[in-house]
Design an enzyme around this catalytic site. Structure first.
Site, PDB file in Angstrom:
ATOM      1  N   SER A  86      44.424  89.266  37.912  1.00  0.00           N
ATOM      2  CA  SER A  86      44.205  90.060  36.699  1.00  0.00           C
ATOM      3  C   SER A  86      44.500  91.533  36.958  1.00  0.00           C
ATOM      4  O   SER A  86      44.372  92.031  38.088  1.00  0.00           O
ATOM      5  CB  SER A  86      42.755  89.919  36.223  1.00  0.00           C
ATOM      6  OG  SER A  86      42.450  88.579  35.923  1.00  0.00           O
TER       7      SER A  86
HETATM    8  N1  SAH Z   1      39.945  85.918  39.269  1.00  0.00           N
HETATM    9  C1  SAH Z   1      41.329  85.697  39.619  1.00  0.00           C
HETATM   10  C2  SAH Z   1      42.193  85.513  38.383  1.00  0.00           C
HETATM   11  C3  SAH Z   1      43.116  84.370  38.562  1.00  0.00           C
HETATM   12  S1  SAH Z   1      43.956  83.811  37.114  1.00  0.00           S
HETATM   13  C4  SAH Z   1      41.846  86.806  40.513  1.00  0.00           C
HETATM   14  O1  SAH Z   1      41.146  87.816  40.697  1.00  0.00           O
HETATM   15  O2  SAH Z   1      42.924  86.647  41.092  1.00  0.00           O
HETATM   16  C5  SAH Z   1      42.903  82.506  36.536  1.00  0.00           C
HETATM   17  C6  SAH Z   1      42.646  81.380  37.497  1.00  0.00           C
HETATM   18  O3  SAH Z   1      41.894  80.393  36.795  1.00  0.00           O
HETATM   19  C7  SAH Z   1      43.896  80.663  38.024  1.00  0.00           C
HETATM   20  O4  SAH Z   1      43.885  80.706  39.412  1.00  0.00           O
HETATM   21  C8  SAH Z   1      43.763  79.242  37.479  1.00  0.00           C
HETATM   22  O5  SAH Z   1      44.272  78.244  38.363  1.00  0.00           O
HETATM   23  C9  SAH Z   1      42.251  79.120  37.304  1.00  0.00           C
HETATM   24  N2  SAH Z   1      41.823  78.077  36.368  1.00  0.00           N
HETATM   25  C10 SAH Z   1      42.419  77.666  35.215  1.00  0.00           C
HETATM   26  N3  SAH Z   1      41.701  76.677  34.635  1.00  0.00           N
HETATM   27  C11 SAH Z   1      40.621  76.453  35.433  1.00  0.00           C
HETATM   28  C12 SAH Z   1      39.504  75.553  35.373  1.00  0.00           C
HETATM   29  N4  SAH Z   1      39.347  74.662  34.389  1.00  0.00           N
HETATM   30  N5  SAH Z   1      38.582  75.607  36.373  1.00  0.00           N
HETATM   31  C13 SAH Z   1      38.705  76.484  37.399  1.00  0.00           C
HETATM   32  N6  SAH Z   1      39.745  77.367  37.504  1.00  0.00           N
HETATM   33  C14 SAH Z   1      40.691  77.346  36.548  1.00  0.00           C
END
Ligand code: SAH
Length: 213
Positions: free
Chosen positions: A64
């Site tokens: 993000s």
């Molecule tokens: N907090 C992260 C943001 C990553 S983007 C950072 O600081 O890098 C969002 C993430 O949510 C992705 O890695 C994606 O694989 C995950 N995601 C999507 N659906 C999900 C679910 N149902 N349960 C857990 N993670 C999920």
């Protein structure tokens, strides 16, 4: 890659940018000032790590934008020793911010590739999450509930009921809700059955996906 004085300089600038955009929580700003964001990105993006932008982290996912991380984290009002659940570990950067603020962090990721990569990276950087879980964030983590706060870092088509159920009374859930564009939503649990809802502007996230298994 290492963490050098030039990176610290860039982080100080990033913190000024975030303050100019309205972030006030000193603990959030200090965590961002300390955490080497460039070590959470592919080395080819090193030079961009301290711009206020999202970046690809593999498996079609993104880390993000720092402003979004700061905005969501500020809404959580994290206190030392708070038990915090994160949905969407991704690169682990948000996990690191919460850890640096003294939270006991549980974080769930559904992409195995990212789960494995981040599980190796965080201990190397001294980030000790209470638990990293490979699983489905829609279900939350009932075995460790209730939580002081829950942060969802992917765009959710709706607010998953289990996450509401796993909040302490007084607890805070921060979740971007919507399909193409998401409304940042803060739910505060007032009583067993009552939640106060605040809508705090539009953001764009990768989608919170349903379980593959
Ligand atoms: N907090 C992260 C943001 C990553 S983007 C950072 O600081 O890098 C969002 C993430 O949510 C992705 O890695 C994606 O694989 C995950 N995601 C999507 N659906 C999900 C679910 N149902 N349960 C857990 N993670 C999920």
């Amino acid at each position: 890659m290492r963490d050098l004085a030039k990176h610290q300089g860039l982080r100080n600038q990033l913190v000024s940018v975030l303050q100019a955009k309205g972030i006030k929580d000193k603990n959030v700003l200090e965590a961002i000032r300390k955490i080497p964001r460039h070590l959470f990105l592919n080395s080819s993006f090193e030079d961009f790590a301290y711009q206020d932008k999202p970046f690809p982290i593999g498996a079609g996912q993104t880390i993000s934008q720092p402003y979004t991380v700061a905005f969501q984290t500020e809404l959580l009002q994290v206190k030392k020793d708070d038990k915090v659940l994160e949905i969407g570990t991704g690169s682990g950067y948000q996990t690191a911010v919460l850890f640096m603020m003294g939270a006991k962090v549980f974080s769930i990721e559904r992409q195995n590739e990212l789960f494995k990569k981040t599980s190796l990276l965080l201990p190397k950087l001294g980030v000790r999450a209470k638990q990293l879980i490979f699983g489905d964030g829609y279900k939350g983590l009932p075995t460790h509930a209730p939580f002081d706060s829950i942060i969802v870092t992917a765009g959710a088509p709706f607010i998953p009921q289990p996450l509401m159920a796993q909040l302490k009374i007084g607890g805070r859930l921060v979740i971007p809700v919507g399909e193409d564009v998401q409304v940042m939503t803060l739910l505060i649990r007032k009583t067993e059955t009552q939640f106060e809802k605040h809508e705090l502007g539009d953001f764009r996230f990768v989608p919170l996906l349903e379980d593959k298994n």
